[in-house]
Design an enzyme around this catalytic site. Structure first.
Site, PDB file in Angstrom:
ATOM      1  N   THR A 847       0.804  -1.217   0.000  1.00 50.58           N
ATOM      2  CA  THR A 847       0.000   0.000   0.000  1.00 50.58           C
ATOM      3  C   THR A 847       0.834   1.263   0.000  1.00 50.58           C
ATOM      4  O   THR A 847       0.381   2.296  -0.472  1.00 50.58           O
ATOM      5  CB  THR A 847      -0.931   0.015   1.229  1.00 50.58           C
ATOM      6  OG1 THR A 847      -0.150  -0.139   2.416  1.00 50.58           O
ATOM      7  CG2 THR A 847      -1.951  -1.095   1.125  1.00 50.58           C
ATOM      8  N   CYS A 848       2.043   1.185   0.547  1.00 47.71           N
ATOM      9  CA  CYS A 848       2.883   2.388   0.572  1.00 47.71           C
ATOM     10  C   CYS A 848       3.235   2.834  -0.838  1.00 47.71           C
ATOM     11  O   CYS A 848       3.467   4.016  -1.082  1.00 47.71           O
ATOM     12  CB  CYS A 848       4.166   2.125   1.371  1.00 47.71           C
ATOM     13  SG  CYS A 848       3.839   1.740   3.102  1.00 47.71           S
TER      14      CYS A 848
END
Length: 881
Positions: A847-848
Site C-alpha cells: 500500500t505504501c
C-alpha cells in the site's frame, strides 16, 4: 563568399555550391597561369612598384577569378592559388598606406580584389580570414560605406560579417585586431546591418534556412565587438550606448518572429535555434551593462536626467527579452547561471529568469515598460506550447505579472476573469498544477489573492506544495508511534496524542502500526509486518473517519433531523453521505468525552490534509465553513441548508412563500403536516426522556408560530441547526485541526478555496471510474496493458459492485477514496500492477507504493476467485505489505 546586390548568396559560395554548380571549371594549367600572374603582381609590389601594372595585373586576376571555383570538396580546393592570392594582400595594403593620394584608384581596385577573393571562396577557413584582416587590405572593401551605392554597401557589410568570424571570439582574443573593431568602422557597419536583414515577403522555407546564418552572424558580430571593448582596461574602454544596438536587434527579432512562425518546422533545429541563441547571448550582455550602469549611478548619485536615460535603455532591453518569450522556438535546456562577469555561456537558448527581474526592479513604477497588450500576445502564444516551455516563460515573466494583473483588479475582486486574462489563466494553471513546488513564490502569493484565476486542481497543487514544506520543517523529534487493533483504531490514541494538554502541538510525523490480533510464544501481542511508509497511515485515517461518521456524535439528514417527528428509519449511513454533528445536547447525552472525541476527529482530518490523503466523509457545508473560519451571513443560512438537509429546506421555503394559502391551508396545518414545531421550541433528540427540547428564544415554549413571526421563527431555527447548535462541536474539532495543521496553512486554504472545493480536496471523487483507473495504471515485472492476465483483471473489476471496487482500492492503496481529479492524482505513486510468476498465491499489496502483486493465473475464473477471496477473507491486514 558570394552575394548579389541584395545581400543574397550566390552559387559561388562554398556553403551553397554543389554538384549542380554551372560555372566552368578551370584546368590545372589555367590555375598555374593564375599563380604565375600572382607572381608577376607580387614582383611589381616588391620591385619598381609600377601602379599601372599593378592595377592591370589585379584587373586580370579579378576577371579570371570570377570563373574559378574554389571547390566543394577539400581535394578540389586550389590551395596553392589561394596562398598566392593571400600573399599579395600585405604588400598591397602597404602600397596604399604609403600613397599620398588616398583617393588613388588603386584603393578601389584593391577593394574589388579582396571582395573577389572572398566571393570566390578563398577565405573560408578562420586562418584565411585572419590573414586578410592582419594584412589591412580589407579596409579597402569598407570604402563604399562612405559614399557608395546601396548594393556596394550591402556587399561591404557582408564581407565584414564574414571576416568577423575569423577567431573563436568567446574564449580567445588572440589575433583580434583593434583596427578591425574600430568604433568608427563598426558604427557604419552597424547602421547598415538592419538593411541587410530585411527580407522579402516572398521568402520560401529553403531561402529562410539560408538566411538564418546571416542573422546569426550579424548578432554575433555585435556581441564580439562589445566583448572586445569591455575586455580592455576601464581607461581604454569604448563607451557604447545601448540604443545603437536596438535597430539591429529589433530587425533580427522581426525576421525571426515572422519567418520562424511560417517555416520553423521545415528547417533544421540547429539552423533555427542559432540566431535565437545569439540574441539571448547579446541581450544577456546588454542586461549586464545596463544593470551595472544603473547601480553605478545610484551609488555615485549622478543627475536625474542620466538615470532616466538609463532606465529607458533598461526598458528597451526588457521589451526585447519579453518578445523573445513569444517565439515558439524550443528553448528549454539547462538553466543558465545568473549574470556574472565575463562572457555568457555558449550553447544556451534560454534567458535567465533573473534578467527580467534585475531590469524590472531598476525601473520606476510610473509607467509599465511592457504594455499589457504585448504580454497578452506572449500568453496567447504560450497556450499551445509544451508544459516545460510554458513553465520557463512564465517564470521569466513572473516579476511583471503583478503589475499586469493590477489593470484588472476590479473584475478580479468581483470573482470575474476578464477576457484579456483568459490565455494567462490557461497557462498559469497548466504550470502551477505540475510545478507548484518549484515555482516563483512571489507569483504564487500574488495569484492567490484572486482565486477566480485558479482551477481547483491548481489550488490543490499549491496547497499540497505548502503541505510538503510544512512536513519538511516539522520538528526533529521522534515520530508519534500509534499501535492500535484493527477493530478499534482509536484505542488509546487520545492519550498518545496528549490531547489533555490544550496547548500541545503535533509537529512530528505520525507512524501507524496495527496489532496482528495474535501473540507469540511468550504471550506478547504481535504487530503487522512492514514499516509505515504511507499505507498503514492511509488505512488508519480511512477507518478512523468511518468510526466517527458511524457514531452518534454525527448524524445524516437522510435519518430525518431531530426537529422532525421521529420515525423508525434506517440509520445505515452510506460512506459518501453528508454528515453533520449531532446537536450539543445529544452529544452530551451519548458520550461523556464528546469534546475530546471531536478534537480527535479534528486531528485525524488534520493528518489527512497534511499528508495529502482523502477520507471517506462528506461534511455538511455549514460545518466546514465554521471549522475553516469562513463567514456565514444570516441571508446565506437558508441556501446553505439545502446542501445539509434538502427536505427541511423545501419545507421552510414553502412556509416562507405562503403559497399554501392558495390551497386553503393554514400555517398551523403546514407545520403539523411537516412535523415542525408550532412554537419557538426545537426538539433536538428523538429520545425526549433523555434530551429536553430547546427554546429558540426566552419564553419560546409559550410563543406560537404565526404568519407575522414565521420569518423570525425560520431564522432562529436555521441559526440553531447550522450555527449555535454546533458551535461547541466546531470549536473542539477546530482545536484538533490546528494542533496538526499550522494556522497559516488553514488561512491559505480558506483564502483560495470555496467550501465545495475544501470538501472535494478532503473527500475526493464520488464513485470509482474503472476506465480512469485503468488509464492511469502502470505495469511492472513483465506485465503490460495488453497482457492476458491484466485484461482479465480489468474485466473482473468492471463486473464488481461499487463497494467491492472501494474494497479493492483500499486493499491496494490503504484508502477507499479516489483523489479529486481522478487516479492521476493518486499519492504517492500511480496504481501499479506487478507480475508474480506463480499461480498458487493470492494477490498481495504494497500500500505504501500503491502496488498490487497479481500472480499469473491460468484463467479469468481463477483470477476472480482468488481476488475475491483476498478481499473478503484477508480484509485490510497488510501481510506482505
Amino acid at each position: 563568399m558570394a552575394w548579389d546586390g541584395h545581400g543574397k548568396r550566390q552559387a559561388g559560395d562554398l556553403q551553397d555550391q554543389g554538384l549542380e554548380a554551372k560555372r566552368p571549371r578551370k584546368t590545372e594549367t589555367e590555375s598555374k597561369d593564375l599563380c604565375g600572374l600572382c607572381e608577376s603582381v607580387y614582383a611589381q609590389l616588391e620591385g619598381p612598384g609600377d601602379k599601372s601594372k599593378i592595377r592591370q595585373g589585379l584587373h586580370h586576376l579579378i576577371v579570371q577569378l570570377q570563373d574559378v571555383s574554389y571547390g566543394y570538396r577539400s581535394i578540389d580546393c586550389k590551395v596553392a592559388l589561394k596562398r598566392q592570392l593571400l600573399r599579395l594582400l600585405p604588400p598591397l595594403a602597404k602600397q596604399i598606406s604609403a600613397a599620398s593620394n588616398k583617393g588613388d584608384s588603386l584603393v578601389e581596385v584593391v577593394g574589388s580584389f579582396v571582395d573577389c577573393i572572398v566571393r570566390s571562396g578563398f577565405a573560408q577557413s578562420s586562418r584565411d580570414r585572419r590573414d586578410i584582416i592582419a594584412s589591412g587590405a580589407w579596409l579597402m572593401c569598407m570604402e563604399p560605406l562612405k559614399a557608395g551605392k546601396p548594393e556596394d554597401v550591402v556587399s561591404a557589410v557582408h564581407i565584414y560579417l564574414h571576416l568577423s568570424d575569423h577567431v573563436g571570439f568567446y574564449d580567445d582574443f588572440i589575433g583580434m585586431h583593434s583596427e578591425f573593431w574600430h568604433p568608427s568602422i563598426f558604427r557604419e557597419i552597424l547602421k547598415h546591418m538592419p538593411t541587410v536583414l530585411h527580407l522579402p515577403d516572398s521568402l520560401q522555407a529553403d531561402e529562410w534556412e539560408l538566411r538564418c546564418p546571416d542573422i546569426e552572424a550579424a548578432i554575433k558580430c555585435l556581441f564580439c565587438f562589445l566583448l572586445f571593448w569591455t575586455a580592455k582596461e576601464p581607461e581604454n574602454r569604448f563607451t557604447f550606448e545601448i540604443p545603437e544596438a536596438l535597430p539591429l536587434l529589433n530587425a533580427a527579432l522581426d525576421a525571426i518572429e515572422k519567418y520562424d512562425l511560417l517555416f520553423g518546422s521545415e528547417i533544421g533545429a540547429k539552423c533555427r535555434g542559432d540566431p535565437l541563441e545569439e540574441l539571448i547571448r547579446i541581450l544577456g550582455l546588454l542586461t549586464q551593462f545596463v544593470v551595472e550602469k544603473i547601480d553605478s549611478q545610484e551609488t555615485n548619485e549622478q543627475n536625474e536626467e542620466v538615470m532616466q536615460q538609463l532606465q529607458q535603455h533598461a526598458a528597451a532591453v526588457l521589451r526585447l527579452l519579453v518578445r523573445l518569450l513569444k517565439l515558439k522556438i524550443p528553448t528549454c535546456g539547462a538553466k543558465p547561471e545568473a549574470i556574472t562577469d565575463g562572457p555568457i555561456p555558449v550553447d544556451e537558448r534560454q534567458q535567465d529568469s533573473e534578467w527580467i527581474q534585475n531590469l524590472f526592479e531598476r525601473l520606476s513604477d510610473e509607467e509599465p515598460p511592457v504594455s499589457a497588450a504585448c504580454l497578452m500576445d506572449v500568453f496567447r502564444a504560450m497556450v499551445d506550447m509544451p508544459l516545460e516551455e510554458q513553465r520557463y516563460r512564465l517564470e521569466c515573466l513572473a516579476p511583471m505579472v503583478p503589475r499586469f494583473m493590477a489593470g484588472f483588479v476590479d473584475q478580479l475582486r468581483q470573482k470575474t476573469v476578464p477576457p484579456e486574462l483568459a490565455d494567462f489563466k490557461i497557462v498559469m494553471n497548466n504550470v502551477l498544477q505540475e510545478c507548484a513546488t518549484s515555482f516563483a513564490l512571489e507569483l504564487l502569493e500574488e495569484v492567490s489573492f484572486y482565486p477566480c484565476l485558479l482551477d481547483f486542481t491548481t489550488k490543490r497543487a499549491m496547497l499540497h506544495a505548502q503541505c510538503d514544506r510544512v512536513r519538511l520543517t516539522q520538528g526533529s523529534g521522534d515520530p508519534i508511534r500509534i499501535v492500535v487493533p484493527r477493530d478499534n483504531v482509536l484505542d488509546g490514541v487520545c492519550s498518545t496524542l496528549n490531547l489533555q494538554d490544550s496547548q500541545a502541538r503535533i509537529d512530528v510525523p505520525l507512524e501507524i502500526e496495527f496489532r496482528a490480533g495474535y501473540s507469540d510464544d511468550t504471550g506478547n501481542e504481535l504487530v503487522d509486518e512492514g514499516e509505515d511508509q504511507g499505507g498503514p497511515r492511509r488505512q488508519w485515517l480511512d477507518r478512523a473517519c468511518r468510526y466517527f461518521i458511524a457514531s452518534d456524535l454525527f448524524m445524516s439528514p437522510a435519518e430525518d433531523a431531530a426537529h422532525l417527528e421521529f420515525s423508525q428509519t434506517s440509520r445505515q449511513r452510506g460512506a459518501r453521505g453528508i454528515i453533520v454533528p449531532s446537536p450539543e445536547p445529544v452529544c452530551q447525552c451519548v458520550q461523556e468525552d464528546w469534546t475530546e472525541q471531536f478534537e480527535l476527529f479534528g486531528c485525524v482530518i488534520g493528518f489527512a490534509i497534511l499528508n495529502k490523503e482523502t477520507v471517506p466523509v462528506h461534511f455538511g457545508h455549514n460545518f466546514l465553513r465554521s471549522v475553516f473560519g469562513l463567514k456565514t451571513d444570516t441571508a446565506d443560512l437558508l441556501p446553505l441548508l439545502e446542501h445539509v438537509d434538502k427536505t427541511l429546506h423545501t419545507k421552510l421555503t414553502y412556509i416562507l412563500s405562503g403559497s399554501y394559502k392558495d390551497l386553503g391551508d393554514t400555517l398551523e396545518d403546514v407545520l403539523e403536516q411537516s412535523h415542525l414545531p408550532r412554537t419557538f421550541v426545537v426538539s433536538e433528540s428523538h429520545c425526549q426522556e433523555l434530551v429536553r427540547s430547546t427554546p429558540l428564544l426566552e419564553g419560546g415554549d409559550r410563543m406560537s408560530v404565526t404568519e407575522e413571526n414565521k420569518e423570525k421563527f425560520v431564522q432562529l431555527l436555521l441559526d440553531r441547526i447550522l450555527i449555535s447548535g454546533v458551535a461547541q462541536q466546531v470549536q473542539y474539532f477546530q482545536r484538533g485541526l490546528l494542533r496538526v495543521v499550522p494556522h497559516e496553512l488553514v488561512q491559505r486554504i480558506t483564502g483560495i478555496m470555496s467550501v465545495k472545493e475544501i470538501e472535494l480536496m478532503l473527500c475526493g471523487a464520488d464513485g470509482i471510474d474503472v476506465d480512469d483507473w485503468e488509464k492511469y495504471t502502470e505495469y511492472e515485472n513483465g506485465y503490460t496493458s495488453e497482457s492476458v492476465v491484466v485484461r482479465w483483471f480489468w474485466e473482473v473489476v468492471r463486473e464488481m459492485p461499487q463497494h467491492m471496487r472501494a474494497q479493492l482500492l483500499s486493499f491496494s492503496t490503504g484508502s477507499s477514496q479516489v483523489p479529486s481529479g481522478g487516479f492521476r492524482f493518486l499519492q504517492p505513486e500511480l496504481f501499479t500492477i506487478q507480475r508474480v510468476g506463480v499461480t498458487d498465491r493470492f494477490p498481495a499489496a504494497h500500500t505504501c507504493a500503491n502496488t498490487l502483486d497479481l500472480p499469473e493465473y491460468t484463467s479469468k475464473a481463477v483470477l476472480e476467485q482468488h481476488l475475491r477471496f483476498a478481499l473478503e477473507e484477508t480484509g485490510d491486514s497488510f501481510g506482505l505489505r
